[in-house]
Design a protein around this motif. Structure first.
Motif, PDB file in Angstrom:
ATOM      1  N   ARG B 137       0.729  -1.337  -0.100  1.00 59.86           N
ATOM      2  CA  ARG B 137       0.005  -0.021   0.086  1.00 59.86           C
ATOM      3  C   ARG B 137       0.797   1.464   0.040  1.00 59.86           C
ATOM      4  N   LYS B 138       0.238   2.597  -0.418  1.00 58.04           N
ATOM      5  CA  LYS B 138       1.007   3.477  -0.675  1.00 58.04           C
ATOM      6  C   LYS B 138       1.225   3.931   0.985  1.00 58.04           C
ATOM      7  N   LEU B 139       2.723   4.685   0.985  1.00 56.03           N
ATOM      8  CA  LEU B 139       3.062   5.171   2.243  1.00 56.03           C
ATOM      9  C   LEU B 139       3.326   6.462   1.868  1.00 56.03           C
ATOM     10  N   PRO B 140       2.443   7.409   2.515  1.00 55.49           N
ATOM     11  CA  PRO B 140       2.697   9.188   2.041  1.00 55.49           C
ATOM     12  C   PRO B 140       3.762   9.639   2.358  1.00 55.49           C
ATOM     13  N   ALA B 141       4.216   9.154   3.720  1.00 50.66           N
ATOM     14  CA  ALA B 141       5.626   9.356   4.073  1.00 50.66           C
ATOM     15  C   ALA B 141       6.888   9.549   2.972  1.00 50.66           C
ATOM     16  N   LEU B 142       6.765   8.338   2.589  1.00 55.02           N
ATOM     17  CA  LEU B 142       7.771   7.975   1.471  1.00 55.02           C
ATOM     18  C   LEU B 142       7.973   8.613   0.220  1.00 55.02           C
ATOM     19  N   ASP B 143       6.625   8.818  -0.236  1.00 55.26           N
ATOM     20  CA  ASP B 143       6.150   9.341  -1.342  1.00 55.26           C
ATOM     21  C   ASP B 143       6.611  10.977  -1.330  1.00 55.26           C
TER      22      ASP B 143
END
Lengths: 210, 373
Positions: B137-143
């Protein structure tokens, strides 16, 4: 070769440490303690590298007259004070942290108050961070605000005066709602750490090798 | 008569279980009222005199004598000293200590490790065979790393990376190095600068190498400045003061707080907020997570940090290990759920006069808690 040797060392060391956790018999049992002692010895030497790095940084800042360069004078004053007074204290007594030594005097009257001051700043930072976090802009933030108000008021005598059942509710929020969420995160952290350790031991995770 | 015998001050000793040898556990029973202290002495086989072996804490009635030699027989004597009198308890037979080959109290940990390791390894193998079937799933902090470094570069400001206050042995520190590599590559690509103050000198040397490699992989080895990765201090609040000073003087556009933090977490995060930097935090210290959530723009919550390398590289074997640990989590979730239901039923049954289920439940809890020692 440059990567294979560290991978082999990591695998062997990791495997032995895991075994030593389950086998108390010599030579495995004391290995965990032994490796921690080795780590401390290595750390002692690398501290010299750290000090070298710090001294170079401040020398450079003073040479280049960078903004705030005079802070480096404060650093060198403190550095040489600790070094000279520390050596003198060690020569006089085996433990320089013993009350009555000049080193301990400096530690007690300079370092501890400075650390306490930094720690005390936390109170103001908690207030400013809480102000931002508790603004009821969304449903989640509103729930957070309500929970925080209950816990904060329920933990002081005024809360009991307001409503005798408030401390009990505050404890329930803290010990049930908060603890449940916290334990969920803790389980995730523990599993993540074990999975990462397995990846490191098996050589799947190699970032640390660079 | 039986009652009198049962109340007599007595002593027993046995080889300390699950240890590496060199220790005998001594217990005293029926400590007389008014006892001020219990002195322990021991007689080595072949000797004529008892020698002092320390004190037994009265509240515990037990102590480990860790100064014995394996294979030699010892006889123990306890002396309970009261105000005006004393009582003696002596053993009848000699006891010897020996090392054990397996720590039985850790059996649950071993079972869990084997099961968990098997699941992770199975998924790693499956991932190698079918790399397409893995989703993370998407990890906004890394994006947001791209955005943070880009914004910082546009503003002409450096990036600050703080790796926490733990040593290289901490899993969180190792995970932070993975994120540092990604940040380093972005910084090199954008031609910016990364400042990396350190609490631990071993982490410092590792971070220097990590950044050097990141800059080289980004095709900008010349842009790497070793002096930007430096040591600060081994004092917690000294480190916090130093990093705060760097924030206020250098005014970084992006701040990464990645690793294990203690009470200084909010001091750092709030100072970062005050200078208007975009902040991406991540920690495996569960007690510090709320502070980061309150003060930072993005946060990697605990285990998300450990998934960073898989998320960044999309390497099937790494993704497989993430999936394996997720499955273990599902199993644990079901175990907790089943435990709650069974515990509730056992409680109701106990109230109804049937304590058997509660006894089984307590036995299960005892078994599971063994490894927590």
């Amino acid at each position: 070769m440059k990567k294979r040797v560290p991978l082999v060392i990591t695998f062997v060391t990791g495997f032995i440490v895991i075994i030593s956790f389950f086998i108390p018999h010599r030579p495995f049992g004391p290995l965990e303690t032994d490796t921690l002692i080795w780590y401390s010895i290595i750390l002692g030497f690398t501290l010299l590298i750290g000090v070298d790095s710090l001294v170079r940084l401040h020398v450079r800042q003073m040479r280049r007259r960078k903004e705030g360069w005079w802070y480096s004078i404060v650093f060198f004053t403190g550095f040489f004070y600790c070094l000279v007074i520390g050596i003198i204290s060690i020569m006089r007594t085996p433990n320089p942290f013993q009350p009555g030594t000049i080193f301990f005097y400096g530690y007690k009257t300079i370092l501890i108050p400075l650390q306490s001051t930094m720690f005390a700043l936390l109170a103001f930072f908690v207030a400013s961070a809480s102000y931002r976090a508790f603004r009821a802009r969304t449903l989640e933030a509103t729930l957070l605000l309500i929970a925080a108000v209950i816990v904060m008021i329920g933990r002081v005598p005024a809360g009991y005066k307001l409503w005798t059942r408030l401390p009990g509710i505050a404890n329930w929020v803290f010990n049930v709602l908060q603890m449940g969420a916290m334990r969920g995160i803790m389980i995730g952290v523990a599993l993540g750490a074990v999975a990462m350790s397995l990846r490191l031991i098996l050589g799947i995770e190699r970032t640390y090798l660079s | 008569m039986i009652l009198l015998l049962a109340l007599a001050f007595s002593i027993s000793a046995k080889d300390t279980p699950d240890d590496g040898g060199g220790s005998i556990t001594v217990n005293v029973y029926n400590i007389p009222e008014g006892t001020a202290r219990i002195e322990l002495s021991r007689l080595e086989k072949g000797d004529m005199l008892y020698k002092e072996a320390g004190l037994i804490p009265i509240f515990k009635g037990e102590c480990d004598d860790a100064s014995v030699v394996d294979g030699i027989g010892y006889l123990y004597r306890g002396k309970a000293i009261a105000k005006d009198t004393f009582y003696i308890a002596e053993m009848e037979g000699f006891v010897t200590s020996s090392p054990q080959w397996f720590n039985k109290s850790r059996i649950t940990v071993l079972i869990f490790l084997i099961l968990f390791g098997s699941v992770v390894l199975t998924y790693i193998q499956l991932a190698k065979k079918n790399p397409e079937g893995l989703f993370i799933r998407k990890l906004p902090a890394l994006d947001a790393i791209d955005e943070a470094v880009g914004r910082s570069t546009e503003m002409g400001k450096p990036v600050l990376f703080v790796p926490g206050l733990e040593g290289i042995t901490d899993a969180g520190t190792l995970a932070s190095l993975t994120i540092l590599e990604m940040v380093g590559k972005k910084v090199a690509e954008y031609g910016s600068r990364v400042i990396h103050p350190n609490f631990d000198p071993i982490v410092m040397t590792t971070a220097q190498e990590t950044l050097k490699t990141a800059f080289a992989e980004a095709g900008r080895p010349d842009a790497f400045n070793k002096d930007d990765v430096f040591y600060l201090t081994y004092e917690q609040f000294g480190f916090a003061a130093g990093v705060d000073g760097i924030m206020l003087r250098e005014r970084p556009g992006a701040i990464f707080l990645q690793g294990y933090f203690y009470a200084e977490s909010l001091i750092l995060a709030e100072t970062g907020y005050s200078i208007g930097a975009i902040q991406i935090a991540g920690t495996n210290a569960t007690t510090q997570l709320p502070f980061f959530v309150a003060a930072c723009d993005y946060v990697l919550l605990g285990e998300e940090m450990f998934a960073a390398s898989a998320y960044i590289s999309r390497e099937p074997r790494l993704l497989g290990s993430i999936k394996g640990s997720d499955l273990a989590k599902v199993v644990l979730l079901f175990m907790i759920g089943a435990g709650v239901i069974f515990g509730t039923i056992a409680g109701i049954a106990k109230q109804g006069g049937n304590p058997t289920y509660m006894q089984i439940f307590n036995k299960m809890l005892e078994f599971l808690a063994k490894g927590a020692k």
